[in-house]
Design a protein around this motif. Sequence first.
Motif, mmCIF file in Angstrom:
data_model
loop_
_atom_site.group_PDB
_atom_site.id
_atom_site.type_symbol
_atom_site.label_atom_id
_atom_site.label_comp_id
_atom_site.label_asym_id
_atom_site.label_seq_id
_atom_site.Cartn_x
_atom_site.Cartn_y
_atom_site.Cartn_z
ATOM 1 N N CYS A 104 0.830 -1.204 0.000
ATOM 2 C CA CYS A 104 0.000 0.000 0.000
ATOM 3 C C CYS A 104 0.868 1.260 0.000
ATOM 4 O O CYS A 104 0.567 2.232 -0.704
ATOM 5 C CB CYS A 104 -0.927 0.000 1.216
ATOM 6 S SG CYS A 104 -2.261 -1.223 1.124
ATOM 7 N N LEU B 74 -0.870 -7.339 -4.093
ATOM 8 C CA LEU B 74 -1.684 -6.872 -2.960
ATOM 9 C C LEU B 74 -2.860 -7.808 -2.727
ATOM 10 O O LEU B 74 -3.165 -8.157 -1.576
ATOM 11 C CB LEU B 74 -2.180 -5.454 -3.241
ATOM 12 C CG LEU B 74 -3.079 -4.815 -2.178
ATOM 13 C CD1 LEU B 74 -2.331 -4.648 -0.864
ATOM 14 C CD2 LEU B 74 -3.604 -3.468 -2.664
ATOM 15 N N LEU B 75 -3.511 -8.251 -3.795
ATOM 16 C CA LEU B 75 -4.630 -9.185 -3.666
ATOM 17 C C LEU B 75 -4.177 -10.503 -3.050
ATOM 18 O O LEU B 75 -4.854 -11.064 -2.178
ATOM 19 C CB LEU B 75 -5.260 -9.421 -5.037
ATOM 20 C CG LEU B 75 -6.457 -10.381 -5.088
ATOM 21 C CD1 LEU B 75 -7.608 -9.844 -4.240
ATOM 22 C CD2 LEU B 75 -6.904 -10.593 -6.528
ATOM 23 N N SER C 81 7.574 -6.934 -10.355
ATOM 24 C CA SER C 81 7.554 -5.469 -10.288
ATOM 25 C C SER C 81 8.945 -4.903 -10.032
ATOM 26 O O SER C 81 9.337 -3.898 -10.636
ATOM 27 C CB SER C 81 6.591 -5.002 -9.190
ATOM 28 O OG SER C 81 5.271 -5.442 -9.441
ATOM 29 N N CYS D 8 -0.817 -4.659 -7.919
ATOM 30 C CA CYS D 8 -2.211 -4.856 -7.502
ATOM 31 C C CYS D 8 -2.509 -6.335 -7.272
ATOM 32 O O CYS D 8 -3.187 -6.701 -6.311
ATOM 33 C CB CYS D 8 -3.154 -4.270 -8.545
ATOM 34 S SG CYS D 8 -3.113 -2.467 -8.666
ATOM 35 N N LEU D 9 -1.984 -7.200 -8.146
ATOM 36 C CA LEU D 9 -2.166 -8.638 -7.964
ATOM 37 C C LEU D 9 -1.404 -9.141 -6.736
ATOM 38 O O LEU D 9 -1.884 -10.025 -6.015
ATOM 39 C CB LEU D 9 -1.699 -9.382 -9.213
ATOM 40 C CG LEU D 9 -2.556 -9.171 -10.471
ATOM 41 C CD1 LEU D 9 -1.899 -9.831 -11.678
ATOM 42 C CD2 LEU D 9 -3.959 -9.711 -10.267
ATOM 43 N N SER E 51 1.713 -13.597 -4.434
ATOM 44 C CA SER E 51 2.073 -12.234 -4.060
ATOM 45 C C SER E 51 3.572 -12.000 -4.222
ATOM 46 O O SER E 51 4.008 -10.990 -4.791
ATOM 47 C CB SER E 51 1.655 -11.960 -2.615
ATOM 48 O OG SER E 51 1.989 -10.645 -2.238
ATOM 49 N N ILE F 294 2.305 -1.715 -12.382
ATOM 50 C CA ILE F 294 1.147 -1.374 -11.550
ATOM 51 C C ILE F 294 0.225 -2.581 -11.386
ATOM 52 O O ILE F 294 -0.258 -2.877 -10.281
ATOM 53 C CB ILE F 294 0.381 -0.183 -12.158
ATOM 54 C CG1 ILE F 294 1.262 1.070 -12.153
ATOM 55 C CG2 ILE F 294 -0.907 0.081 -11.394
ATOM 56 C CD1 ILE F 294 0.664 2.256 -12.890
ATOM 57 N N THR F 295 -0.015 -3.299 -12.491
ATOM 58 C CA THR F 295 -0.882 -4.477 -12.443
ATOM 59 C C THR F 295 -0.298 -5.559 -11.544
ATOM 60 O O THR F 295 -1.019 -6.179 -10.740
ATOM 61 C CB THR F 295 -1.091 -5.035 -13.862
ATOM 62 O OG1 THR F 295 -1.621 -4.010 -14.709
ATOM 63 C CG2 THR F 295 -2.043 -6.216 -13.848
ATOM 64 N N LEU G 188 2.353 1.784 -3.493
ATOM 65 C CA LEU G 188 1.396 2.338 -4.440
ATOM 66 C C LEU G 188 1.048 3.793 -4.144
ATOM 67 O O LEU G 188 0.759 4.567 -5.064
ATOM 68 C CB LEU G 188 0.111 1.497 -4.441
ATOM 69 C CG LEU G 188 0.227 0.076 -5.025
ATOM 70 C CD1 LEU G 188 -1.018 -0.735 -4.711
ATOM 71 C CD2 LEU G 188 0.433 0.150 -6.530
#
Length: 230
Positions: free
Chosen positions: A25, A103-104, A145, A100-101, A138, A96-97, A28
């Motif tokens: 978080c 983070l999920l 990234s 986000c993945l 994750s 970015i994608t 980002l």
Amino acid sequence: MPTTRKTVMFLGGSLANSGSLIMICAVLATKEWVSSVTTCKGSANQTGSVTLEYGLFEGKGSHIFCPNIGGDILPFKVLESLKHVGPSKSLHITVITCLCLGLLGSICSFGITLYNSFSNPYETYLGPIGVYVCSSVSAIFIFFSIVLFVVNTEVYNLSVEMAQNKIGNTIVILSDTNNSIGYSYYLMIPAFFCNLFAIIIVYVYQHANYTQRKEQQRPTEDAPKDVMMY
């Protein structure tokens, strides 16, 4: 109710996952990814420099004695400054994608470890298997990234492309870019290891639990047949 050892181990796993959540978080949300200084040359061999500071979504810039540039560089949106669909923009969207993945995956792993701390689910996706899968997903996407952002910055000259688009003057030649990676980027490294710690903690518990069950079964297996019949 789960045993005390299981509660402690899975709470440790959920703590590691929460650390990964917080780090991603922060990655980002913060803008301190890159600070770049690029040399600029005009038509009369006048030289200056363009400075950019940006994150995944927003950035700001300034220039010093850069020829043929009228005003200051206003704050900008990173994706909007990458006007053409090319390697730099594609890789930036991919970073970015992946985050986000990642983070999920950390959210799912955190929920599973926390659930196991207070209950006894079966050995399905709600057990250790779910932790292994979610934390591994994750960690893999965070690793992607980390690598892809460096490739985009150093190989595909992300800073130069953004600076050129913000200047909007084809007479100015940009070269000799010096990129300094900020703390926002380095936060991905502890996020990556937090997921590995969660996997290791759950694996240690599962291995210890399996060993204990084997030890409890051994006296019966090793007992003489006449004793077992008696």
